[in-house]
Design an enzyme around this catalytic site. Structure first.
Site, PDB file in Angstrom:
ATOM      1  N   ASP A 145     -39.396  17.467 -29.181  1.00  0.00           N
ATOM      2  CA  ASP A 145     -38.209  16.711 -29.591  1.00  0.00           C
ATOM      3  C   ASP A 145     -37.504  16.192 -28.346  1.00  0.00           C
ATOM      4  O   ASP A 145     -36.280  16.114 -28.300  1.00  0.00           O
ATOM      5  CB  ASP A 145     -37.282  17.606 -30.413  1.00  0.00           C
ATOM      6  CG  ASP A 145     -36.361  16.812 -31.322  1.00  0.00           C
ATOM      7  OD1 ASP A 145     -36.565  15.596 -31.466  1.00  0.00           O
ATOM      8  OD2 ASP A 145     -35.423  17.407 -31.897  1.00  0.00           O
ATOM      9  N   GLN A 190     -25.404  14.231 -18.234  1.00  0.00           N
ATOM     10  CA  GLN A 190     -25.445  13.099 -19.161  1.00  0.00           C
ATOM     11  C   GLN A 190     -24.088  12.861 -19.815  1.00  0.00           C
ATOM     12  O   GLN A 190     -23.215  13.731 -19.805  1.00  0.00           O
ATOM     13  CB  GLN A 190     -26.510  13.330 -20.234  1.00  0.00           C
ATOM     14  CG  GLN A 190     -26.407  14.657 -20.938  1.00  0.00           C
ATOM     15  CD  GLN A 190     -27.666  15.009 -21.707  1.00  0.00           C
ATOM     16  OE1 GLN A 190     -28.585  14.219 -21.851  1.00  0.00           O
ATOM     17  NE2 GLN A 190     -27.722  16.221 -22.212  1.00  0.00           N
ATOM     18  N   ALA A 231     -37.709  20.024 -18.728  1.00  0.00           N
ATOM     19  CA  ALA A 231     -38.921  20.266 -19.516  1.00  0.00           C
ATOM     20  C   ALA A 231     -40.189  20.115 -18.691  1.00  0.00           C
ATOM     21  O   ALA A 231     -41.171  20.831 -18.914  1.00  0.00           O
ATOM     22  CB  ALA A 231     -38.953  19.322 -20.715  1.00  0.00           C
TER      23      ALA A 231
END
Length: 269
Positions: free
Chosen positions: A136, A12, A119
């Protein structure tokens, strides 16, 4: 604003700015992740409000949260024995460690365990049980639609007997579709939940809903004072924990829901 660091990791685009009035600002893939002087509005309520329902919080799972603000808040509880944080890009943690003292404190704590993993795959492979589960990372409504299963229920699978999950709905309350879909998912499951309005100045729309959910019987319908023993001590001026924004003395305030949200909830029911 001054750019402190800007780089492309393997996963990213990451930029850390410095604003003369607001402190450091973390931006990932063009989206603000946190503003230093605002973060307490979000992370204190995100962590401490659900912990109010847990008599003794000993274990915690955080999905996302690479800024480690949530982990830092959880580590304030002397009862905590283990925190597992799953985040898929270690370069965010590395960046934060260079600029924030709280990150150094968290990473050096033997109770903290970092897992660098996507995740989705983590949730498929992991088998632990936790008293507190903090999302989150995911837009739970979108992930539930994309994978044709409730991610609220998926996270609840990791809860201990008195475990509690928490999340802030990804879009602000005036983005009706996401709010509606999220509440419908919670309402469709055989779980109990509570809602709290939370102010996040750095996010579009500012006003968001925090969701707290558990198996039936864990969350009380009315809570006048914390079930958590550390927060209860706060009520008698035994201040083991320092809060800057959150207050265990005013739980009824956190669970006041405006008529707008009540009406939406009634439509879903």
């Amino acid at each position: 604003m001054e750019i402190l660091e800007s780089f492309q990791s393997d996963k990213q685009q990451i930029i850390l700015y410095l604003h003369k009035n607001l402190g450091k600002i973390l931006v990932i893939n063009g989206e603000i992740q946190h503003i230093e002087f605002y973060q307490q509005f979000y992370h204190e309520q995100l962590v401490h409000l659900p912990i109010a329902f847990i008599p003794q919080v000993k274990t915690a799972l955080i999905i996302g949260g690479g800024s480690l603000f949530a982990a830092y808040e959880i580590l304030k509880y002397p009862t905590i024995e283990k925190i597992v944080l799953c985040d898929y890009d270690h370069t965010v943690l590395d960046l934060m460690e260079r600029y924030y003292s709280h990150v150094k404190d968290v990473i050096s704590n033997p109770k903290f365990h970092y897992i660098e993993q996507d995740a989705h795959s983590f949730l498929l492979e992991h088998t632990g049980k936790y008293d507190l589960i903090v999302n989150d990372c995911f837009n739970l409504s979108l992930e539930s639609q994309s994978h044709n299963k409730s991610y609220y229920k998926l996270l609840l699978n990791f809860a201990s007997e008195r475990g509690v999950c928490t999340d802030v709905i990804y879009k602000h309350i005036f983005e009706i579709n996401t709010t509606h879909d999220s509440l419908k998912l919670l309402n469709d499951e055989d779980i109990s939940y509570k809602l709290s309005l939370i102010t996040i100045p750095e996010y579009p729309g500012i006003f968001h809903l925090q969701t707290i959910w558990s198996e039936k019987g864990v969350l009380k319908n009315i809570i006048e004072k914390p079930i958590n023993e550390i927060q209860n001590n706060f009520l008698t001026n035994k201040n083991i924990i320092r809060y800057n924004m959150y207050s265990p003395k005013h739980l009824s305030y956190y669970f006041y829901i405006p008529t707008f949200i009540k009406n939406l909830f009634n439509e879903i029911r």
